[in-house]
Design an enzyme around this catalytic site. Structure first.
Site, PDB file in Angstrom:
ATOM      1  CE  LYS A   1      51.294   0.838 -18.412  1.00  0.00           C
ATOM      2  NZ  LYS A   1      51.590  -0.162 -17.376  1.00  0.00           N
TER       3      LYS A   1
ATOM      4  CE  LYS B   1      43.749   2.522 -17.807  1.00  0.00           C
ATOM      5  NZ  LYS B   1      44.297   1.300 -17.318  1.00  0.00           N
TER       6      LYS B   1
ATOM      7  CE  LYS C   1      48.172   2.849 -10.400  1.00  0.00           C
ATOM      8  NZ  LYS C   1      47.667   1.768  -9.589  1.00  0.00           N
TER       9      LYS C   1
HETATM   10  P1  AMP Z   1      46.411  -1.186 -12.079  1.00  0.00           P
HETATM   11  O1  AMP Z   1      46.368   0.057 -11.291  1.00  0.00           O
HETATM   12  O2  AMP Z   1      46.687  -0.940 -13.528  1.00  0.00           O
HETATM   13  O3  AMP Z   1      47.254  -2.246 -11.475  1.00  0.00           O
HETATM   14  O4  AMP Z   1      44.935  -1.761 -12.063  1.00  0.00           O
HETATM   15  C1  AMP Z   1      44.416  -2.490 -10.974  1.00  0.00           C
HETATM   16  C2  AMP Z   1      42.999  -2.917 -11.254  1.00  0.00           C
HETATM   17  O5  AMP Z   1      42.139  -1.773 -11.370  1.00  0.00           O
HETATM   18  C3  AMP Z   1      42.810  -3.702 -12.559  1.00  0.00           C
HETATM   19  O6  AMP Z   1      41.878  -4.745 -12.326  1.00  0.00           O
HETATM   20  C4  AMP Z   1      42.251  -2.696 -13.497  1.00  0.00           C
HETATM   21  O7  AMP Z   1      41.462  -3.285 -14.498  1.00  0.00           O
HETATM   22  C5  AMP Z   1      41.396  -1.845 -12.579  1.00  0.00           C
HETATM   23  N1  AMP Z   1      41.232  -0.474 -13.096  1.00  0.00           N
HETATM   24  C6  AMP Z   1      42.230   0.423 -13.340  1.00  0.00           C
HETATM   25  N2  AMP Z   1      41.726   1.579 -13.794  1.00  0.00           N
HETATM   26  C7  AMP Z   1      40.372   1.409 -13.864  1.00  0.00           C
HETATM   27  C8  AMP Z   1      39.283   2.259 -14.266  1.00  0.00           C
HETATM   28  N3  AMP Z   1      39.485   3.496 -14.691  1.00  0.00           N
HETATM   29  N4  AMP Z   1      38.024   1.749 -14.183  1.00  0.00           N
HETATM   30  C9  AMP Z   1      37.816   0.489 -13.742  1.00  0.00           C
HETATM   31  N5  AMP Z   1      38.788  -0.350 -13.353  1.00  0.00           N
HETATM   32  C10 AMP Z   1      40.054   0.084 -13.399  1.00  0.00           C
END
Ligand code: AMP
Ligand code: TRP
Length: 329
Positions: free
Chosen positions: A113, A194, A197
């Site tokens: 980031k 990965k 968003k």
């Molecule tokens: P965040 O949007 O970064 O707050 O992520 C929320 C949750 O989604 C966390 O537990 C992340 O590990 C999971 N997560 C985010 N992106 C992925 C992805 N591409 N595949 C699997 N899990 C994800």
């Protein structure tokens, strides 16, 4: 025996993706009967990168409605907004004072980031100590997250152990809980990264709230390879990712899926993946529409959630203050 405690959080920093759903959200409701669950919308984490205030407010309520639409039941679990429980920030501060700077600088999420922004603010660096505070405040035993959070969880365990050995036993040292299939859903356009968003290419991710047509289109456009055989191998990362998505939404094993598509082309495979995703997301999409407009209900859920969380958080924070040598209030 007392139920074990689960804590997890999702940032309201945009719309949630299929990766968030498969890696995290979907698993939350399944844990509610067996565990004492707390699910948080981590707005204090979201502001570690620039947010439009109006958007942040909207996204926070969207994530709340998605939690409910995904089957998290406020009668069973505690659902709340992080900024409503000031103990998170307070404990985060205390934990900052026992966390080596070098360890924070080594976090891969921080490195990624900070490379993408011109000015790196202190909040981005301290993100993981706040995450540790989220988890340790409730003495969580397990944390269901996607594989990308592994390093943050290890840091949380380190911080808990360091505090316990410096000030005597205080925190439960939490375990990570990742799904067997789908812990890391990859980008549809660049399957070496990965699904996220924050990508500038909208075709690289599917949002939980995309329309059915958009979902189908994005899967049809997903990058594959020139092998032409549906195989579950690292040499074919695009196809491997689509198999993972298929598998995690149907419960069929990757081996079963490979067998089903023996002698068949990518076109047919992709159409089927698209239908699996559309069907898999339909119930949550429908429920979301019902719940999102019910402002009163949403407010009731987050207010009651914050009260419950605050009660639990205060207990831990009191202990921490005492052990660190603060005068009781
Ligand atoms: P965040 O949007 O970064 O707050 O992520 C929320 C949750 O989604 C966390 O537990 C992340 O590990 C999971 N997560 C985010 N992106 C992925 C992805 N591409 N595949 C699997 N899990 C994800
Ligand atoms: N860092 C997590 C993510 O980006 C979100 C998060 C913040 C979290 N606090 C947490 C996840 C506590 C689990 C537990 O996905």
């Amino acid at each position: 025996m007392d139920k074990k405690t689960i804590f997890s959080g999702i940032q309201p920093s945009g719309s949630l993706t299929l990766g968030n759903y498969i890696g995290a959200l979907r698993n939350f409701s399944e844990l509610q009967d067996e565990y004492n669950c707390l699910y948080c919308i981590v707005d204090l984490h979201a502001i570690t990168v620039a947010q439009e205030p109006k958007e942040l407010r909207k996204n926070t309520l969207d994530v709340l409605a998605l939690y409910l639409a995904a089957g998290i039941d406020p009668e069973k679990s505690t659902i709340f907004i992080q900024s409503h429980v000031p103990q998170h920030a307070e404990l985060g501060w205390c934990l900052n004072t026992i966390t080596p700077l070098g360890q924070l600088q080594r976090m891969t999420q921080f490195k990624d980031k900070s490379q993408r922004t011109k000015e790196v603010d202190a909040g981005l660096l301290n993100y993981p100590t706040l995450m540790a505070a989220d988890i340790l405040l409730y003495q969580a035993d397990s944390v269901p997250v996607g594989a990308d959070q592994k390093q943050h969880l290890e840091l949380t365990r380190d911080i808990a152990q360091r505090f316990n050995s410096r000030y005597s036993d205080t925190f439960t040292v939490p375990e990570i809980m990742t799904p067997k299939v789908g812990a890391k859903i990859m980008s549809l356009q660049e399957p070496q990264y990965k699904m996220s968003k924050s990508s500038s290419d909208k075709d690289s991710y599917i949002l939980i709230l995309d329309s059915e047509d958009e979902t189908r289109k994005k899967i049809k456009k997903a990058v594959t390879d020139s092998v032409g055989v549906v195989n579950f191998t690292d040499e074919q990362p695009g196809i491997k990712n689509l198999i993972t998505i298929y598998s995690s939404l149907t419960g069929k094993t990757p081996e079963d899926i490979v067998k089903m598509y023996e002698g068949k082309g990518y076109g047919e495979f992709k159409s089927d993946v698209a239908e699996v995703v559309v069907e898999g997301l339909r119930p949550i999409r429908t429920k979301f529409e019902e719940i999102r407009n019910d402002k009163e209900y949403l407010e009731k859920v987050y207010r009651e959630g914050a009260q419950k969380a605050s009660f639990l958080g205060t207990k831990t924070l009191r202990k921490v203050h005492k052990k660190m040598g603060f005068i009781p209030r």
